[in-house]
Design a protein around this motif. Structure first.
Motif, short mmCIF file in Angstrom:
data_model
loop_
_atom_site.label_atom_id
_atom_site.label_comp_id
_atom_site.label_asym_id
_atom_site.label_seq_id
_atom_site.Cartn_x
_atom_site.Cartn_y
_atom_site.Cartn_z
N ARG A 335 -29.68 -31.18 -20.74
CA ARG A 335 -31.00 -31.30 -21.35
C ARG A 335 -31.85 -32.36 -20.63
N ALA A 336 -31.21 -33.48 -20.29
CA ALA A 336 -31.96 -34.54 -19.60
C ALA A 336 -32.38 -34.09 -18.20
N LEU A 337 -31.48 -33.38 -17.50
CA LEU A 337 -31.80 -32.94 -16.15
C LEU A 337 -32.91 -31.90 -16.16
N LEU A 338 -32.79 -30.89 -17.01
CA LEU A 338 -33.82 -29.86 -17.06
C LEU A 338 -35.14 -30.43 -17.57
N GLY A 339 -35.06 -31.23 -18.63
CA GLY A 339 -36.29 -31.80 -19.19
C GLY A 339 -37.02 -32.68 -18.19
N GLY A 340 -36.27 -33.54 -17.49
CA GLY A 340 -36.91 -34.42 -16.51
C GLY A 340 -37.50 -33.65 -15.35
N THR A 341 -36.77 -32.62 -14.89
CA THR A 341 -37.27 -31.80 -13.79
C THR A 341 -38.51 -31.03 -14.20
N TYR A 342 -38.46 -30.40 -15.38
CA TYR A 342 -39.60 -29.60 -15.83
C TYR A 342 -40.85 -30.46 -16.00
N ARG A 343 -40.70 -31.66 -16.60
CA ARG A 343 -41.87 -32.50 -16.80
C ARG A 343 -42.51 -32.87 -15.46
N TYR A 344 -41.68 -33.27 -14.51
CA TYR A 344 -42.22 -33.66 -13.20
C TYR A 344 -42.93 -32.49 -12.54
N VAL A 345 -42.33 -31.31 -12.59
CA VAL A 345 -42.94 -30.12 -11.99
C VAL A 345 -44.27 -29.80 -12.66
N LEU A 346 -44.31 -29.84 -14.00
CA LEU A 346 -45.54 -29.52 -14.72
C LEU A 346 -46.66 -30.51 -14.39
N GLU A 347 -46.32 -31.77 -14.24
CA GLU A 347 -47.34 -32.79 -14.00
C GLU A 347 -47.85 -32.76 -12.56
N LYS A 348 -46.99 -32.44 -11.61
CA LYS A 348 -47.36 -32.56 -10.20
C LYS A 348 -47.79 -31.25 -9.55
N THR A 349 -47.55 -30.13 -10.19
CA THR A 349 -47.89 -28.84 -9.57
C THR A 349 -49.34 -28.76 -9.10
N PRO A 350 -50.33 -29.19 -9.88
CA PRO A 350 -51.72 -29.09 -9.39
C PRO A 350 -51.96 -29.85 -8.09
N SER A 378 -40.16 -19.91 -18.33
CA SER A 378 -40.59 -18.67 -18.98
C SER A 378 -39.44 -18.05 -19.76
N ALA A 379 -38.22 -18.12 -19.20
CA ALA A 379 -37.06 -17.56 -19.89
C ALA A 379 -36.72 -18.37 -21.14
N LEU A 380 -36.88 -19.68 -21.08
CA LEU A 380 -36.57 -20.53 -22.23
C LEU A 380 -37.65 -20.48 -23.30
N GLY A 381 -38.89 -20.26 -22.89
CA GLY A 381 -40.00 -20.25 -23.83
C GLY A 381 -40.66 -21.61 -23.95
N PRO A 382 -41.99 -21.65 -24.18
CA PRO A 382 -42.73 -22.92 -24.22
C PRO A 382 -42.23 -23.90 -25.27
N ASP A 383 -41.80 -23.40 -26.43
CA ASP A 383 -41.37 -24.31 -27.49
C ASP A 383 -40.12 -25.08 -27.09
N LEU A 384 -39.13 -24.40 -26.53
CA LEU A 384 -37.91 -25.08 -26.12
C LEU A 384 -38.20 -26.03 -24.95
N VAL A 385 -39.07 -25.61 -24.04
CA VAL A 385 -39.44 -26.50 -22.93
C VAL A 385 -40.08 -27.77 -23.49
N ALA A 386 -40.93 -27.61 -24.49
CA ALA A 386 -41.57 -28.78 -25.09
C ALA A 386 -40.54 -29.73 -25.70
N GLU A 387 -39.51 -29.18 -26.32
CA GLU A 387 -38.44 -30.02 -26.86
C GLU A 387 -37.72 -30.77 -25.75
N LEU A 388 -37.47 -30.10 -24.63
CA LEU A 388 -36.71 -30.71 -23.54
C LEU A 388 -37.48 -31.85 -22.89
N ILE A 389 -38.80 -31.72 -22.80
CA ILE A 389 -39.58 -32.74 -22.09
C ILE A 389 -40.20 -33.75 -23.04
#
Length: 749
Positions: A335-350, A378-389
């Motif tokens: 959870r920590a690895l995915l959450g940390g990776t997803y947050r960084y990707v979401l913030e820096k993609t632009p 997309s497979a996990l869904g926005p709600d679960l992604v929000a929980e992870l990050i």
């Protein structure tokens, strides 16, 4: 137009790029620093290393490379159409080199840097203002032979027409998966891939897991390569990771820090496999692992993670959701690895990407992820992604908020747009072309038949004796104007196993029935009412090579290995001798079949003719490019570095053939005395090299004699089939053929 390429820096990356570029048929100037004793020694060593590492997709292309040194031969770059810098990853060193080029390069020369961490703008020499429109970044991944990704960026002042042409050149001529990215430090793949890798390392000590447990959790379980985290670093080198993370942290200001126990390993020189060990090492027969807490080595411990087997049994990406629910501390780590990776990707993609699919493809093509971060989210869904990050210190990233609004990152066949609150069609994104090619390959493998468009239908060929049925079925069902046959054959593609089994049992009628099936398959090619293209990719020795002999045209990936291992047992594959004669391969005294029927001249690229058709020459031809030079492939065949685009090329070639006048011979040429003598000499050489018994030699001599009288193709194939049956009556021939088949099957695995 690019005809000559200058590459400066003959290290592992520069030498590998030189091998790739030369294999595309381009001239290469490879320069490095001046050696102390031998001036060109550093560049020469780089070239030799590239050869030993199989960087040359066409082994013969090494002759297109000229080596030199930057002190004495910088002037050689003046005639180059493209200059690529691949020197040490140091900003000031690179800038100094570019300044040295200002008075050397031509006004139209493209200049690119192979940086993996620096923004293009930070390397640009201000003294060369005129370069701005043609100064690009080309981040090749190493080794280019296996990793096709090349990230490409330009400055805002770039000539967009020239930049777009260059991207197409990388894709079509060099076979790269060229990914257009923004000019930012680390671009996309390294920016996100190395961040996730550094995070995985930091979490190891923070959560208290072993290196074995982390590698078990961060490999295929999360859709990542089997080498996972620590084994990957041992393979690539801890020094590469330390250099990359340090540079990225300096360039971006983001947290790429490594824990003290990793820095200590680096300071002690334990860099991985190249120094005898890193996070893992061997002590005699014992496998050792680094203990994170003590910094010492201990015996390897097989991880015991509760519920892991059940999670692994699920298909990806369902495994992601299950991995998150593993018992702690393992689930907490995921959870920590995915959450940390997803947050960084979401913030820096632009800041780094032109669209969301570019982020996914960068991690998939560059780091071997089964699905990129946006496809995972997309497979996990926005709600679960929000929980992870979720974090008390950070709000929800804007891209995630917009994904909730539009129903995901990939809603209804579209994709969330980065720059504005909108959804755009998937066909409009930068990777659409490569994605479309991948879908076509996947559909062909799944269905077996696929309409490529323009009246061309692709057919997957799984057995040579099913060719007649496959061709008939495809033509009845789809009414194509041309076919693209894609061999996907087991072993050598001929039913040797079945024939040998029947021969050992003395069932000669059964042997003849199997041979008759093969003969009908070859005859279906010879008598095809519509033109067909054969697409070769990979190990295509045996029946696939025979199919190429009969094809109207062949489209081959450059590294395809062709040939006839059966010749080592003294058994010419059924259809091969007749196919070569039909193709019009030159033998002294033998006219080409095309000459006999149409008056056309069908020369091979070199006048070597059938001389190559012997155990010493034709058992294994290491590249399609060499096969073309030998005459196994014709001058009109397409040898390409664009592996993804082979079917697209086959469609274009097939559509052209469909509108061409087809002049296919119906019988073999009548051979004069000189031609018959040449054939007999050839057969004698083949059987002598195979050390066959005299009786078996006589079988093949008689079979070839039948081909000298201008017989029809059906009759010629029948004579070859009869010779097969008679040869298999010899126990020694069967034993040798069994060995050849076994070795060829093992090679493919």
């Amino acid at each position: 137009m690019i005809r000559r390429v200058g590459i400066v820096g003959a290290g592992s990356m520069g030498g590998a790029i030189a091998g790739l570029v030369a294999s595309a048929g381009l001239e290469v100037v490879l320069l490095d620093v001046r050696g102390d004793d031998e001036p060109n020694a550093p560049a020469q060593r780089g070239l030799e290393r590239a050869v030993s590492n199989r960087a040359f997709l066409d082994p013969d292309a090494v002759g297109r490379v000229t080596v030199g040194n930057t002190d004495e031969h910088l002037s050689l770059l003046a005639d180059c159409d493209w200059i690529l810098e691949a020197i040490v990853e140091d900003r000031e060193t690179k800038r100094a080199f570019f300044r040295s080029l200002i008075d050397v390069v031509g006004s139209d020369t493209l200049i690119t840097t192979n940086t993996s961490t620096f923004a293009l703008a930070s390397l640009f020499p201000e003294e060369a203002a005129s370069w701005r429109e043609r100064f690009f970044a080309t981040h090749f991944f190493n080794p280019p032979r296996a990793l096709l990704l090349t990230e490409v960026a330009c400055l805002p002042e770039a000539d967009r027409a020239r930049f777009d042409w260059f991207v197409r050149f990388l894709e079509r001529r060099l076979g790269r998966r060229a990914l257009v990215v923004r000019d930012s430090p680390g671009f996309v793949a390294n920016r996100f891939g190395i961040y996730s890798l550094a995070l995985a390392i930091r979490l190891t000590g923070e959560i208290g897991l072993t290196v074995e447990e982390v590698d078990t959790l961060t490999g295929p379980l999360l859709g990542r390569p089997r080498s996972a985290t620590f084994r990957t670093i041992d393979l690539t080198g801890l020094d590469i990771l330390v250099l990359g993370t340090g540079s990225l942290q300096e360039s971006t200001g983001d947290d790429y820090s490594l824990p003290p126990w990793v820095r200590r390993l680096f300071d002690e020189g334990h860099l991985g496999d190249k120094t005898g060990g890193g996070f893992f090492r061997r002590d005699g027969d014992r496998q050792l692992s680094l203990d994170v807490e003590t910094g010492t080595y201990r015996p390897y411990r097989e991880p015991e993670i509760p519920g892991l087997a059940e999670v692994h049994s699920q298909p990806f990406p369902e495994r992601l959701r299950a991995a998150i629910r593993l018992p702690d501390p393992y689930g907490a780590y995921v959870r920590a690895l995915l959450g940390g990776t997803y947050r960084y990707v979401l913030e820096k993609t632009p800041d780094v990407a032109v669209d969301l699919p570019a982020v996914d493809r960068a991690l998939e093509w560059g780091f071997g992820w089964a699905a990129g971060p946006y496809r995972q989210m997309s497979a996990l869904g926005p709600d679960l992604v929000a929980e992870l990050i979720a974090s008390a210190d950070h709000g929800e990233p804007g891209l995630l908020t917009r994904a909730r609004k539009h129903g995901g990152f990939y809603p209804e066949g579209g994709v969330l747009e980065i720059a504005r609150d909108d959804v755009i069609p998937l066909d409009a994104v930068s990777t659409a072309g490569r994605d479309r090619q991948a879908r076509v390959w996947a559909e062909l493998e799944r269905r077996g038949v696929y309409d490529l468009g323009d009246g061309v239908v692709a057919v997957r060929v799984s057995a040579i004796d099913q060719l007649q049925e496959l061709i008939n079925s495809a033509t009845r069902a789809t009414w194509p104007q041309a076919l693209a046959l894609v061999p996907r054959l087991e072993g050598l593609g001929y039913p040797y196993g079945r024939m040998l089994e029947l021969a050992e049992a003395g069932d000669w009628q059964g042997v003849e029935d199997v041979i008759a099936g093969v003969r009908r398959g070859i005859l279906a090619l010879a008598e095809s009412g519509i033109p067909f293209v054969v697409v070769l990719d990979g190990q295509v020795r045996g029946a696939a090579t025979t199919c190429a002999l009969w094809a109207d045209r062949t489209v081959a990936y450059v590294t395809s290995v062709l040939g006839f291992p059966e010749l080592a047992a003294g058994v010419p594959p059924l259809g091969s001798v007749t196919g070569l004669l039909v193709r019009g391969v030159t033998i002294p005294g033998i006219p080409a079949a095309g000459d006999a029927t149409t008056g056309e001249d069908r020369p091979t690229s070199e006048p070597v003719g059938l001389q190559w058709f012997s155990p010493a020459q034709a058992v294994s031809i290491p590249s399609a490019a060499r096969a073309q030079r030998l005459g196994v492939l014709s001058p009109g065949d397409v040898v390409s570095l664009d592996r993804d685009g082979l079917l697209e090329t086959a469609r274009a070639v097939g559509a052209t053939l469909a509108s061409s006048v087809r002049a296919r011979p119906v019988k073999l040429p009548a051979l004069g005395e000189g031609g018959q003598t040449s054939l007999r000499t050839l057969v004698t050489e083949i059987t002598a090299q195979a050390n066959l018994p005299p009786a078996t030699r006589e079988v093949w001599e008689q079979a070839v004699a039948h081909l000298a009288g201008g017989v029809s193709i059906a009759e010629a194939l029948a004579h070859e089939g009869e010779a097969w049956t008679r040869a298999l009556r010899d126990g020694e021939v069967r034993a040798r053929l069994q060995t050849v088949v076994r070795e060829a099957t093992a090679r493919r695995r």
